[in-house]
Write an enzyme that holds these catalytic residues in place. Structure first.
Site, mmCIF file in Angstrom:
data_model
loop_
_atom_site.group_PDB
_atom_site.id
_atom_site.type_symbol
_atom_site.label_atom_id
_atom_site.label_comp_id
_atom_site.label_asym_id
_atom_site.label_seq_id
_atom_site.Cartn_x
_atom_site.Cartn_y
_atom_site.Cartn_z
ATOM 1 C CB ALA A 74 6.631 1.088 13.125
ATOM 2 C CB ALA A 75 6.298 -1.256 8.278
ATOM 3 N N GLY A 81 3.103 5.309 9.115
ATOM 4 C CA GLY A 81 2.169 6.436 9.148
ATOM 5 C C GLY A 81 1.988 7.018 10.545
ATOM 6 C CG ASP A 97 6.668 -3.875 10.565
ATOM 7 O OD1 ASP A 97 5.621 -3.246 10.814
ATOM 8 O OD2 ASP A 97 6.674 -4.957 9.935
ATOM 9 C CG ASP A 125 8.156 -11.604 16.783
ATOM 10 O OD1 ASP A 125 7.214 -10.852 17.127
ATOM 11 O OD2 ASP A 125 8.078 -12.845 16.780
ATOM 12 C CB CYS A 175 -7.560 -0.980 10.049
ATOM 13 S SG CYS A 175 -6.489 -2.248 9.355
#
Ligand SMILES: C[S@@+](CC[C@H](N)C(=O)[O-])C[C@H]1O[C@@H](n2cnc3c(N)ncnc32)[C@H](O)[C@@H]1O
Length: 433
Positions: free
Chosen positions: A254-255, A258, A275, A301, A373
């Site tokens: 999650a970190a 966003g 996270d 984890d 990404c």
């Protein structure tokens, strides 16, 4: 010492040799610069220095009789900073050369002032020949590591030049309007009032695009939590997850939060933002507080559910997986200096494990959205294809908007710069009921 160019050279050396991220390197030097113009100059020198390092490091190899890299690494970095001022930022020649010579004195290397002056002046005289020498080599010309150029040539033979060019082009600043506090149209009106050229995104429901990059914390509405910075490509998660109030959602990676924040801005969810990196949780908490959002935030984890899971299945899982980040090089130019060829296989193995370990936590009839990404099929379409092949109750859905990128196996891939967005991949996978 508070010479902007000298500080930029020290920070760049930290990025190149010390493996420090551009963001941390800048955060460390910024408080030493009282004048915002100096901060802006250091930021530009550092970003463009990292972006173009591989090219101008090679150019220096031709300009210097004896390499400086080993003996005087910070002065070597300063010379790259000097070349970037002349060749990339287009600063006036006199100011760039004189300022860089001044910086070598600030670094307490006055004996090298003559050399710095001579190298920069020789570059200006011989630029055409030097440019032609690197132009013949795609990796050097575009300042990318050879392994990545080889990989892209294999994966994207028709698109490689566009990808490399996009990685070297400026990216627009994109905001995500916080639906709980404002609308994209109201945010645009507020920004225009304050003199910033801004427009509602053509098709993303929450995105606002700004023409110029700026310190967002000074924009109107920031402190009030009206918006966050988030590239358009990263703003698809809530729609793909098909959210409704009350759903139990896991954001497994999650970190800095966003995508979790975006989901929470849209719906009242029972959301666990997990996270592995505990240090990244505090900024996430601050950000949720600024945006007025509530979630359970936990360190853990994702591949080891026994250490954090209460046994209640999730309706939705977002796996925004750790990846090569090869789709966001235009925004994080240091990626090209820090990634190694071997990182890709390691990332792919980790992604496969996360998919396998998270799948049992999803309720029958639930949905998992996989995102990266990355632009590399090994981490994207290929990863999902092998997951589907070994997971009988998983079925890919063709739900990523056709306006986003292009079909890639069971998902869709955007390449960097296309539609003004970062390189990103999404796949939507439903679990048999
Ligand atoms: C691509 S970033 C996530 C970006 C985030 N979803 C957002 O939209 O702001 C990947 C994150 O995964 C985390 N991570 C990597 N491996 C993990 C694991 N095994 N379990 C939990 N988190 C992990 C990293 O610490 C990193 O913060």
């Amino acid at each position: 010492m508070n010479d902007a160019r000298a500080l930029a050279a020290q920070a760049l050396d930290q990025v190149v040799r010390g493996g420090v991220s551009l963001r941390s390197a800048f955060t460390e030097v910024a408080p030493r610069l009282a004048d915002p113009r100096d901060r802006a100059l250091v930021s530009a020198l550092l970003h463009e220095g990292a972006r173009w390092w591989l090219r101008y490091d090679a150019v220096l190899g031709r300009l210097l009789q004896k390499p400086l890299r080993g003996r005087e690494p910070v002065v070597h970095a300063l010379l790259v900073v000097g070349l970037v001022q002349l060749a990339v930022l287009g600063l006036p020649e006199y100011a760039a050369v004189a300022g860089t010579v001044e910086a070598v004195r600030a670094l307490k290397r006055p004996q090298l002032a003559g050399l710095v002056n001579a190298v920069l002046r020789r570059f200006l005289r011989e630029r055409a020949v030097l440019d032609a020498a690197v132009a013949a080599d795609r990796a050097l010309a575009t300042a990318h590591p050879p392994w990545l150029v080889q990989q892209l040539a294999q994966d994207w033979p028709d698109d490689i030049d566009a990808i490399l060019a996009a990685n070297n082009a400026p990216a627009a600043l994109v905001l995500r309007a916080n639906r709980r506090r404002t609308t994209p149209a109201a945010l645009v009106a507020r920004l225009l009032d304050a003199g910033h050229a801004a427009a509602v995104h053509a098709w993303l429901p929450d995105a606002v695009v700004l023409d110029d990059s700026t310190d967002v914390t000074r924009l109107p509405g920031y402190a009030q939590g009206e918006f966050s910075v988030q590239d358009g490509a990263a703003q698809l998660a809530p729609d793909l997850l098909d959210l409704r109030d009350g759903l139990r959602v896991l954001d497994a990676c999650a970190a800095p939060g966003g995508k979790s924040a975006h989901c929470l801005e849209r719906h009242a969810l029972d959301l666990l933002a997990l996270d592995r990196d505990a240090q990244r949780l505090e900024p996430m908490r601050d950000n949720f507080a600024r945006l007025g959002l509530n979630a359970t935030i936990a360190a853990g984890d994702a591949a080891d559910a026994a250490s954090w899971w209460d046994g209640r299945a999730f309706d939705r899982i977002l796996l925004d997986a750790p990846c090569s980040a090869t789709g966001v090089i235009r925004r994080q130019p240091d990626i090209r200096l820090h990634r190694r060829a071997g990182d890709i296989e390691r990332a792919a193995a980790e992604q496969a494990q996360l998919l396998d370990r998270l799948w049992p936590l999803l309720r029958p009839g639930g949905r998992l959205v996989y995102a990266t990404c990355s632009v590399l099929p090994r981490e994207n379409a290929g990863q999902i294809a092998t997951f589907l092949a070994r997971t009988p109750d998983a079925q890919a859905r063709d739900l990523v908007p056709a306006r986003f990128g292009r079909a890639a196996g069971s998902g869709r891939q955007n390449l960097p710069g296309v539609d003004g967005m970062d390189g990103f991949f999404y796949a939507v996978v439903d679990k048999a009921a």
